[in-house]
Design a protein around this motif. Structure first.
Motif, PDB file in Angstrom:
ATOM      1  N   UNK A  74       0.849  -1.193   0.000  1.00 33.29           N
ATOM      2  CA  UNK A  74       0.000   0.000   0.000  1.00 33.29           C
ATOM      3  C   UNK A  74       0.886   1.244   0.000  1.00 33.29           C
ATOM      4  N   UNK A  75       0.499   2.244  -0.784  1.00 35.00           N
ATOM      5  CA  UNK A  75       1.245   3.497  -0.851  1.00 35.00           C
ATOM      6  C   UNK A  75       1.030   4.273   0.454  1.00 35.00           C
ATOM      7  N   UNK A  76       2.133   4.543   1.161  1.00 30.47           N
ATOM      8  CA  UNK A  76       2.069   5.269   2.428  1.00 30.47           C
ATOM      9  C   UNK A  76       2.367   6.749   2.223  1.00 30.47           C
ATOM     10  N   UNK A 119      -3.786   0.408  -2.881  1.00 25.85           N
ATOM     11  CA  UNK A 119      -3.299  -0.960  -2.688  1.00 25.85           C
ATOM     12  C   UNK A 119      -2.923  -1.522  -4.054  1.00 25.85           C
ATOM     13  N   UNK A 120      -1.680  -2.009  -4.190  1.00 27.83           N
ATOM     14  CA  UNK A 120      -1.158  -2.376  -5.507  1.00 27.83           C
ATOM     15  C   UNK A 120      -0.493  -3.741  -5.492  1.00 27.83           C
ATOM     16  N   UNK A 121      -0.535  -4.396  -6.645  1.00 22.77           N
ATOM     17  CA  UNK A 121       0.339  -5.534  -6.925  1.00 22.77           C
ATOM     18  C   UNK A 121       1.272  -5.098  -8.042  1.00 22.77           C
ATOM     19  N   UNK A 144       1.548  -2.871 -12.996  1.00 27.18           N
ATOM     20  CA  UNK A 144       0.894  -2.427 -11.761  1.00 27.18           C
ATOM     21  C   UNK A 144      -0.593  -2.732 -11.847  1.00 27.18           C
ATOM     22  N   UNK A 145      -1.099  -3.424 -10.827  1.00 29.79           N
ATOM     23  CA  UNK A 145      -2.520  -3.761 -10.755  1.00 29.79           C
ATOM     24  C   UNK A 145      -3.089  -3.219  -9.451  1.00 29.79           C
ATOM     25  N   UNK A 150      -9.639  -3.787   0.890  1.00 26.74           N
ATOM     26  CA  UNK A 150      -9.653  -4.707   2.025  1.00 26.74           C
ATOM     27  C   UNK A 150      -8.499  -5.707   1.983  1.00 26.74           C
ATOM     28  N   UNK A 151      -7.750  -5.751   0.888  1.00 26.64           N
ATOM     29  CA  UNK A 151      -6.710  -6.774   0.733  1.00 26.64           C
ATOM     30  C   UNK A 151      -5.471  -6.507   1.571  1.00 26.64           C
ATOM     31  N   UNK A 152      -5.316  -5.284   2.076  1.00 25.99           N
ATOM     32  CA  UNK A 152      -4.134  -4.925   2.862  1.00 25.99           C
ATOM     33  C   UNK A 152      -4.548  -4.102   4.076  1.00 25.99           C
ATOM     34  N   UNK A 153      -3.716  -4.096   5.129  1.00 27.12           N
ATOM     35  CA  UNK A 153      -4.005  -3.224   6.275  1.00 27.12           C
ATOM     36  C   UNK A 153      -4.047  -1.761   5.842  1.00 27.12           C
ATOM     37  N   UNK A 154      -4.741  -0.937   6.610  1.00 30.09           N
ATOM     38  CA  UNK A 154      -4.852   0.483   6.287  1.00 30.09           C
ATOM     39  C   UNK A 154      -3.518   1.190   6.506  1.00 30.09           C
TER      40      UNK A 154
END
Length: 435
Positions: A74-76, A119-121, A144-145, A150-154
């Motif tokens: 996830x981009x922080x 949120x990225x793959x 990049x997808x 919901x797939x990653x923590x916030x």
């Protein structure tokens, strides 16, 4: 294709799962037609298409100089800017990407709109080392997808999940949570965008070690001796060691109930207990770590040296690589290799500490050079006096291209007899077999 080669094709197909099977087959047949041995042909194909193999990795386990990586994160934080590449202005994005295992800096070499919280793959990314940290690079061959939220923590969960003791904080950490006591605190004025700003600086400590910290925001009620608990603090590098950076986004509170903590102001502020050298060899940098060991060698550059009066670099024949011809000044240092039986590290002593350990002042050392007409006389005299000497040292350690190094802040002759040290050495050697 010969049936005997089918297992080799199957092996290559499994290893290069992202490469078309017909392409691998054609490459293998082509190499074999040139009478290349089958094992060499397989190695050639693997080398050629290795970058096409994707290696799923947790961000916390990334190593520098890796290719073909598949990352989910996830981009922080993100910033967009333009750089000059071969005379052309190229838009890039840089920031921080994280998952539940850790965080790292990234650079995106494509004009793509990313936002904090995405949120990225990412497929087919690569890493390099930048300012002692692993950096993820996303190039034009990367994919990049976008993933579901919901797939990653916030973002908040990610920046507050990394709870560590001070000794365990390293350059690979970007955001950390911890609890520590303030053992040093002072104010300093700095210029930020032509405005004077007062910041807080000091040293935090717990039962495992110490780290410097800087706060860019007022810390009401925080003083020497206060225990603080913080979440989402930013880790920077300061003179080769990790440093805690506290800003407006950091959650911080003063801990009132300290009776059951594993440290007190007295125990945390004292010089740390010596640790085995092997414990610090693989660490990027440690603040105020203590070691004990025997001097087994003296490195070149020990003795009387000449420094540039402007930048303090060591110079030769009055030539400074930054300031040209200068009138240098004399200094003295010792660069010793200390060994405790578990490992060895280079220790650098400044003039004051060198005079203590050497047993002679710099002026007395200069007299030796004048009397012998030899620049190496002091170095040889140091070797004669110091090799084998048992020494305790406290200072900051770092791991550079020149190997592990500790810059000493203090030195001492450790307590305990030679018999005690021999007993401890024999105890470590129990169970070791030879032959």
């Amino acid at each position: 294709m010969d049936n005997n080669l089918a297992p080799h094709l199957d092996e290559l197909t499994r290893a290069l799962e992202n490469v078309d099977e017909n392409l691998i087959k054609n490459e293998l047949e082509k190499l074999l037609s040139y009478r290349v041995p089958v094992e060499e042909a397989k190695r050639t194909i693997l080398r050629k298409y290795k970058s096409s193999v994707l290696y799923p990795k947790n961000i916390g386990n990334l190593k520098a100089n890796s290719k073909g990586l598949e990352i989910t994160g996830r981009i922080i934080d993100i910033q967009n800017k333009t750089v000059n590449v071969k005379g052309e202005k190229v838009p890039i994005s840089s920031g921080i990407i994280a998952d539940s295992t850790g965080a790292c800096y990234f650079t995106l070499w494509e004009d793509m709109s990313l936002n904090i919280g995405d949120a990225l793959k990412i497929k087919n990314a690569y890493t390099r080392k930048w300012q002692n940290r692993v950096q993820l690079n996303i190039g034009n061959r990367s994919e990049i997808t976008y993933l579901s939220d919901e797939s990653l923590p916030s973002v908040d969960e990610i920046t507050r999940q990394n709870k560590k003791k001070l000794f365990d904080i390293s350059f690979s950490d970007i955001y950390v949570n911890s609890m520590a006591i303030v053992v040093e605190l002072y104010h300093r004025e700095v210029n930020v965008k032509n405005r004077k700003t007062t910041i807080l600086e000091g040293v935090l400590a717990d039962e495992t070690g110490k780290l410097p910290f800087t706060s860019w925001t007022p810390l009401e009620g925080v003083d020497i001796g206060k225990v603080i608990q913080f979440e989402g603090a930013f880790v920077q590098t300061f003179k080769g060691v990790p440093s805690i950076n506290i800003n407006e986004s950091t959650s911080l509170e003063i801990v009132d109930s300290t009776e059951n903590l594993p440290f007190t102001y007295e125990t945390a502020s004292n010089t740390s207990k010596p640790v085995p050298i092997k414990n610090i060899l693989n660490k990027d940098g440690i603040f105020e770590v203590s070691i004990e060991g025997n001097i087994i060698s003296l490195r070149s550059g020990s003795g009387i040296i000449t420094r540039c009066p402007t930048c303090n670099r060591v110079i030769f024949k009055n030539k400074c690589r930054a300031h040209g011809t200068v009138e240098g000044y004399h200094d003295m240092r010792i660069k010793a290799i200390l060994d405790d039986g578990t490992g060895a590290i280079t220790v650098i002593l400044n003039r004051e500490l060198s005079e203590i350990v050497y047993g002679s002042s710099m002026y007395e050392a200069e007299d030796i050079i004048q009397n012998t007409l030899s620049q190496d006389a002091v170095y040889e005299d140091m070797r004669r006096r110091l090799i084998g000497k048992y020494l305790g040292v406290c200072g900051n350690s770092s791991n550079t291209d020149f190997g592990p190094t500790l810059v000493a802040k203090s030195v001492w002759v450790p307590d305990g007899s030679l018999d005690d040290r021999v007993h401890n050495l024999l105890k470590r050697l129990e169970g070791v077999t030879y032959g």
